[in-house]
Design an enzyme around this catalytic site. Sequence first.
Site, PDB file in Angstrom:
ATOM      1  N   ARG A 127       0.812  -1.236   0.000  1.00 16.51           N
ATOM      2  CA  ARG A 127       0.000   0.000   0.000  1.00 16.51           C
ATOM      3  C   ARG A 127       0.836   1.273   0.000  1.00 16.51           C
ATOM      4  NH1 ARG A 127      -2.738  -3.120   3.636  1.00 16.51           N
ATOM      5  NH2 ARG A 127      -4.574  -4.117   2.729  1.00 16.51           N
ATOM      6  N   LYS A 151       2.901  11.470 -11.585  1.00 19.23           N
ATOM      7  CA  LYS A 151       2.179  10.476 -12.390  1.00 19.23           C
ATOM      8  C   LYS A 151       3.069   9.254 -12.548  1.00 19.23           C
ATOM      9  CE  LYS A 151      -0.796  12.953 -15.616  1.00 19.23           C
ATOM     10  NZ  LYS A 151      -1.051  13.048 -17.061  1.00 19.23           N
ATOM     11  N   GLU A 171       9.963  18.079 -24.910  1.00 16.79           N
ATOM     12  CA  GLU A 171       9.162  18.525 -23.748  1.00 16.79           C
ATOM     13  C   GLU A 171       9.559  19.946 -23.327  1.00 16.79           C
ATOM     14  OE1 GLU A 171       6.641  16.755 -22.888  1.00 16.79           O
ATOM     15  OE2 GLU A 171       7.091  14.614 -23.106  1.00 16.79           O
ATOM     16  N   LYS A 218       6.083  23.252 -14.396  1.00 16.75           N
ATOM     17  CA  LYS A 218       5.297  22.043 -14.123  1.00 16.75           C
ATOM     18  C   LYS A 218       4.787  22.057 -12.685  1.00 16.75           C
ATOM     19  CE  LYS A 218       4.694  17.189 -14.953  1.00 16.75           C
ATOM     20  NZ  LYS A 218       5.176  15.952 -15.544  1.00 16.75           N
ATOM     21  N   GLU A 268      -5.215  16.263 -12.639  1.00 15.53           N
ATOM     22  CA  GLU A 268      -5.618  16.522 -14.014  1.00 15.53           C
ATOM     23  C   GLU A 268      -7.122  16.623 -14.213  1.00 15.53           C
ATOM     24  OE1 GLU A 268      -3.114  14.602 -16.895  1.00 15.53           O
ATOM     25  OE2 GLU A 268      -4.530  15.002 -18.516  1.00 15.53           O
ATOM     26  N   ARG A 301      -4.065  20.904 -15.814  1.00 15.72           N
ATOM     27  CA  ARG A 301      -2.890  20.072 -16.092  1.00 15.72           C
ATOM     28  C   ARG A 301      -2.884  19.568 -17.537  1.00 15.72           C
ATOM     29  NH1 ARG A 301      -0.029  15.752 -11.923  1.00 15.72           N
ATOM     30  NH2 ARG A 301       1.604  15.097 -13.351  1.00 15.72           N
ATOM     31  N   ASN A 341      -0.421  18.567 -22.259  1.00 14.28           N
ATOM     32  CA  ASN A 341      -0.586  17.632 -23.379  1.00 14.28           C
ATOM     33  C   ASN A 341      -0.470  18.301 -24.740  1.00 14.28           C
ATOM     34  OD1 ASN A 341      -0.912  15.318 -21.830  1.00 14.28           O
ATOM     35  ND2 ASN A 341      -3.050  15.843 -21.433  1.00 14.28           N
ATOM     36  N   HIS A 384       0.722  16.301 -27.669  1.00 18.12           N
ATOM     37  CA  HIS A 384       0.594  14.905 -27.276  1.00 18.12           C
ATOM     38  C   HIS A 384      -0.598  14.189 -27.913  1.00 18.12           C
ATOM     39  CE1 HIS A 384       3.693  15.975 -24.453  1.00 18.12           C
ATOM     40  NE2 HIS A 384       3.701  14.785 -23.891  1.00 18.12           N
ATOM     41  N   HIS A 424       0.927  11.077 -29.253  1.00 19.11           N
ATOM     42  CA  HIS A 424       0.580   9.717 -28.817  1.00 19.11           C
ATOM     43  C   HIS A 424       0.133   8.861 -30.002  1.00 19.11           C
ATOM     44  CE1 HIS A 424      -0.173  11.004 -24.365  1.00 19.11           C
ATOM     45  NE2 HIS A 424       1.058  10.592 -24.555  1.00 19.11           N
ATOM     46  N   HIS A 432       8.918   8.737 -27.373  1.00 15.33           N
ATOM     47  CA  HIS A 432       7.907   9.691 -26.911  1.00 15.33           C
ATOM     48  C   HIS A 432       8.272  11.149 -27.253  1.00 15.33           C
ATOM     49  CE1 HIS A 432       4.740  11.342 -24.453  1.00 15.33           C
ATOM     50  NE2 HIS A 432       5.632  12.116 -23.861  1.00 15.33           N
TER      51      HIS A 432
END
Length: 367
Positions: free
Chosen positions: A123, A145, A187, A229, A239, A243, A247, A250, A254, A267
């Site tokens: 946990r 993330k 980025e 950021k 998000e 946030r 993207n 992206h 993606h 990426h």
Amino acid sequence: MVHREIQVPLGERSYPIYIGSEMHSSFAPTCQRHNVPQDVLIITDKLVGKHYLRPLEKNLKHYQFRVTTIVIPPGEREKNLRRADKIFTAMLEKGIGRNSAVVALGGGVVGDLAGFVAAVYQRGVQFIQVPTTLLAQVDSAVGGKVAVNHPLGKNMLGAFYQPAFVWTDAKCLRTLPEREISCGLGEIIKYGVISDKNLFIYLEQQLDRLLHLDAEAVMHVQARCCEIKSQIVEQDEHEAGLRMVLNFGHTVGHALEAAGHYRVLKHGEAVLLGMMAESFLAHKMGLLDAESFRRIETLIYRVPLKRALGALKPKAIIAAMGRDKKAVSGKKRFVLPTAIGAVRVVEEVEPSLLRACVQRILGHRSA
Ligand SMILES: NC(=O)c1ccc[n+]([C@@H]2O[C@H](COP(=O)([O-])OP(=O)(O)OC[C@H]3O[C@@H](n4cnc5c(N)ncnc54)[C@H](O)[C@@H]3O)[C@@H](O)[C@H]2O)c1
Ligand SMILES: [Zn+2]
């Protein structure tokens, strides 16, 4: 030496990002200051481990930490549940308990995977990010993330799990392949376009220094990207809205990665091309003036990107966009620039315009 310290202000989950160069000797003392437990597990990949595992391990042991290491093969294909399960088994076999810390030593793949492991193991155990790629240092190690991929989609299984601190050493970049520097620049340019015109101008002026890994220039952009950021994450950790601006590039990016089955483009490379396509889209939709579009496109062109894009088919790219998990109820969402330093979220995009954008990047970049 630690050159800059940037706070990610998230209440009791707040943490610092330490940015500097040649900082190995102060890692363990920093762990002590952060009350990191005595039992530390370092997860790294083979290529990173070859250079940086021993010094880190030695430094921790010198300060009486008990160190266990797990070295995985490099590459995006390792970021999956099978690899996470193997790590869980090894951790249980080694008797790693709840009062331990996981150190992610590597790029975004190791960071995302080790973070996922740290979030789930018993946990949740403490987690420290030691990013070693430019992309991870300016982006993926910050914000919490963590995820692994599923055969049906990238980053489909994950959590928001913040580290205790982020340890960014610019010196690590000296051993990084050139292709990975371009990925990080993808980025970095993103941060300039979405929220900081001054950063964008700095990149226009100093790109060559960055390509040559000039330490001062690298640390300047690392700090600026981390500040941007952390401000965004502070306002929207999970998000729910803001946030999403991260993207930019992206939605198309993606889709480019997926259409090439994650083998054609990395990426950051896909983000570079995605930003070019989405800036063109913004311009065609009348949101972005011609001069700003030209500047964005020119800057992206200056980043070395030597991929043959012949294997990418426009139809497959557009189909992949519909499957993106960020598509809301089947609608494709785009973060489009309205100026250098400002963006807007747009949902309705003419399919013919989308095809034109995809054609433009494929036409330009086919080698
Ligand atoms: N969590 C987030 O917010 C976030 C954001 C952006 C990207 N990501 C994820 O990050 C991943 C990509 O990360 P990446 O671009 O860092 O790739 P990566 O982790 O695969 O690293 C790239 C390659 O460089 C090698 N390497 C790393 N550091 C090195 C060094 N200092 N010297 C020599 N070789 C080194 C690695 O072994 C690997 O082969 C993707 O899975 C992406 O989904 C996550
Ligand atoms: Zn990204």
